[in-house]
Design a protein around this motif. Structure first.
Motif, PDB file in Angstrom:
ATOM      1  N   GLY A  50       0.799  -1.272   0.038  1.00  0.00           N
ATOM      2  CA  GLY A  50       0.054  -0.011   0.078  1.00  0.00           C
ATOM      3  C   GLY A  50       0.909   1.281   0.111  1.00  0.00           C
ATOM      4  O   GLY A  50       0.328   2.372   0.221  1.00  0.00           O
ATOM      5  N   GLY A  51       2.362   1.168  -0.298  1.00  0.00           N
ATOM      6  CA  GLY A  51       2.943   2.347  -0.286  1.00  0.00           C
ATOM      7  C   GLY A  51       3.808   2.539   0.634  1.00  0.00           C
ATOM      8  O   GLY A  51       3.475   1.911   1.816  1.00  0.00           O
ATOM      9  N   ALA A  67      -4.659   4.586  -1.360  1.00  0.00           N
ATOM     10  CA  ALA A  67      -3.636   4.257  -2.224  1.00  0.00           C
ATOM     11  C   ALA A  67      -2.637   5.714  -2.245  1.00  0.00           C
ATOM     12  O   ALA A  67      -3.189   6.896  -2.011  1.00  0.00           O
ATOM     13  CB  ALA A  67      -4.062   4.163  -3.559  1.00  0.00           C
ATOM     14  N   ASN A  89      -6.750  -6.493   1.375  1.00  0.00           N
ATOM     15  CA  ASN A  89      -5.549  -5.822   0.579  1.00  0.00           C
ATOM     16  C   ASN A  89      -4.907  -7.176  -0.371  1.00  0.00           C
ATOM     17  O   ASN A  89      -4.582  -8.320   0.389  1.00  0.00           O
ATOM     18  CB  ASN A  89      -4.636  -5.319   1.159  1.00  0.00           C
ATOM     19  N   ASP A 113      -1.347  -1.491  -4.102  1.00  0.00           N
ATOM     20  CA  ASP A 113      -2.476  -0.745  -4.721  1.00  0.00           C
ATOM     21  C   ASP A 113      -3.594  -1.897  -5.270  1.00  0.00           C
ATOM     22  O   ASP A 113      -4.258  -1.207  -6.457  1.00  0.00           O
ATOM     23  CB  ASP A 113      -2.176   0.003  -5.841  1.00  0.00           C
ATOM     24  N   THR A 114      -3.910  -3.011  -4.798  1.00  0.00           N
ATOM     25  CA  THR A 114      -4.951  -3.911  -5.147  1.00  0.00           C
ATOM     26  C   THR A 114      -5.827  -4.314  -3.933  1.00  0.00           C
ATOM     27  O   THR A 114      -5.374  -4.782  -3.122  1.00  0.00           O
ATOM     28  CB  THR A 114      -4.118  -4.951  -5.965  1.00  0.00           C
ATOM     29  N   GLN A 155      -7.701  -2.476  -8.774  1.00  0.00           N
ATOM     30  CA  GLN A 155      -6.370  -2.227  -8.744  1.00  0.00           C
ATOM     31  C   GLN A 155      -6.211  -0.739  -9.443  1.00  0.00           C
ATOM     32  O   GLN A 155      -6.493  -0.480 -10.480  1.00  0.00           O
ATOM     33  CB  GLN A 155      -5.571  -3.284  -9.675  1.00  0.00           C
ATOM     34  N   ASP A 166      -3.481   1.967 -11.124  1.00  0.00           N
ATOM     35  CA  ASP A 166      -2.006   1.978 -11.798  1.00  0.00           C
ATOM     36  C   ASP A 166      -1.892   3.450 -12.270  1.00  0.00           C
ATOM     37  O   ASP A 166      -2.243   3.604 -12.986  1.00  0.00           O
ATOM     38  CB  ASP A 166      -2.039   0.858 -12.683  1.00  0.00           C
TER      39      ASP A 166
END
Length: 285
Positions: free
Chosen positions: A29-30, A127, A247, A251-252, A272, A274
């Motif tokens: 998630g970053g 995100a 999760n 980012d999915t 997702q 992107d």
């Protein structure tokens, strides 16, 4: 905090069955907010806790502030794994195969608000836009695979911090619903809602004007209910807010489209985000 290596996209699809989980927790998630030089969080933020249990039990989490535990059933051996989700987001995967693996439940997730200075290996329900070269305003690609039978619509909106705040409103506060609509991201077709592709089907959409570092959250509209990625904005069961999100990797995420966590399969709408692909295309062009 440890971070995942580059996510490989599998080329074949046969079963969502997962390998036995590693004893080391993973996180997606970053990276902004985690970790600092001491290994703790540098920000207050909301985090998804996703146990993968072979037998039902009461997972527990201990932070420097408090302990938390909750009842969770065992996850199905055929519950969707991160790898399987990456596969079903490909257009050449047959919808019949996707439907075959419907209603295989995950263990029950919860959300934890982690205070600055604490550390935990988990995922975020938001995100963090990471664009190529720090570019602003690229078109973010949204990949969707629906495995729920309801008519579903998805909305993306910008938040101010990793806990989901909008101005002075936190998730669950009066007025948060309207505030999320006011912060809605525009879609490629000029609206703010993205239609689900239908039971078993895959689709692709886009959202516009995403800048590097933007924090993008989601909300889901079903035929009867509204759900947010942030649990505090959802209904409460036995005094606790219900997490409707799982999760599946960077980012999915997968949504559960029924109240109370439904059947816990978290594949009713897999999403997702992107940003990299579109911003890289712009640089090459």
């Amino acid at each position: 905090m440890t971070w995942p290596r580059a996510w490989a996209r599998p080329t074949a699809c046969c079963s969502p069955a997962r390998s036995p989980p590693s004893p080391t927790a993973s996180s997606h998630g970053g990276t902004p907010g985690l970790p600092d030089g001491e290994g703790g969080s540098t920000a207050n933020q909301s985090l998804l806790l996703q146990p993968i249990l072979a037998a039902g039990g009461s997972p527990g989490v201990l932070t420097s502030e408090a302990s938390s535990s909750w009842e969770s059933p065992a996850g199905s051996a055929h519950a969707w794994s991160s790898r399987f989700v990456q596969q079903v987001l490909q257009e050449d995967v047959d919808a019949g195969l996707v439907r075959l693996f419907d209603e295989h439940g995950q263990s029950r997730p919860v959300e934890l608000v982690l205070a600055k200075g604490s550390a935990l290996h988990v995922a975020r329900p938001v995100a963090v836009a990471e664009t190529a070269g720090g570019a602003d305003d690229p078109e973010a690609i949204i990949r969707l695979r629906q495995n729920g039978k309801q008519e579903l619509d998805l909305l993306f909106y910008e938040v101010d911090d990793l806990a989901g705040a909008i101005d002075s409103l936190a998730p669950g506060d009066e007025g948060y619903d309207a505030a999320s609509l006011a912060r809605a991201c525009r879609t490629g077709d000029g609206g703010i809602w993205i239609d689900g592709p239908g039971f078993g089907e895959v689709d692709q959409a886009s959202i516009l004007d995403v800048d590097a570092g933007d924090l993008v959250a989601m909300r889901l509209s079903t035929e009867t209910d509204q759900f947010f990625a942030f649990a505090d904005a959802n209904e409460q069961v036995e005094g606790k807010p219900v997490t409707q999100l799982w999760n599946y990797g960077p980012d999915t995420w997968g949504w559960e489209d029924m109240k109370g966590g439904g059947d816990l399969d978290f594949n009713d709408l897999v999403v997702q985000i992107d940003v990299i692909s579109a911003s890289c295309t712009g640089l090459v062009a």
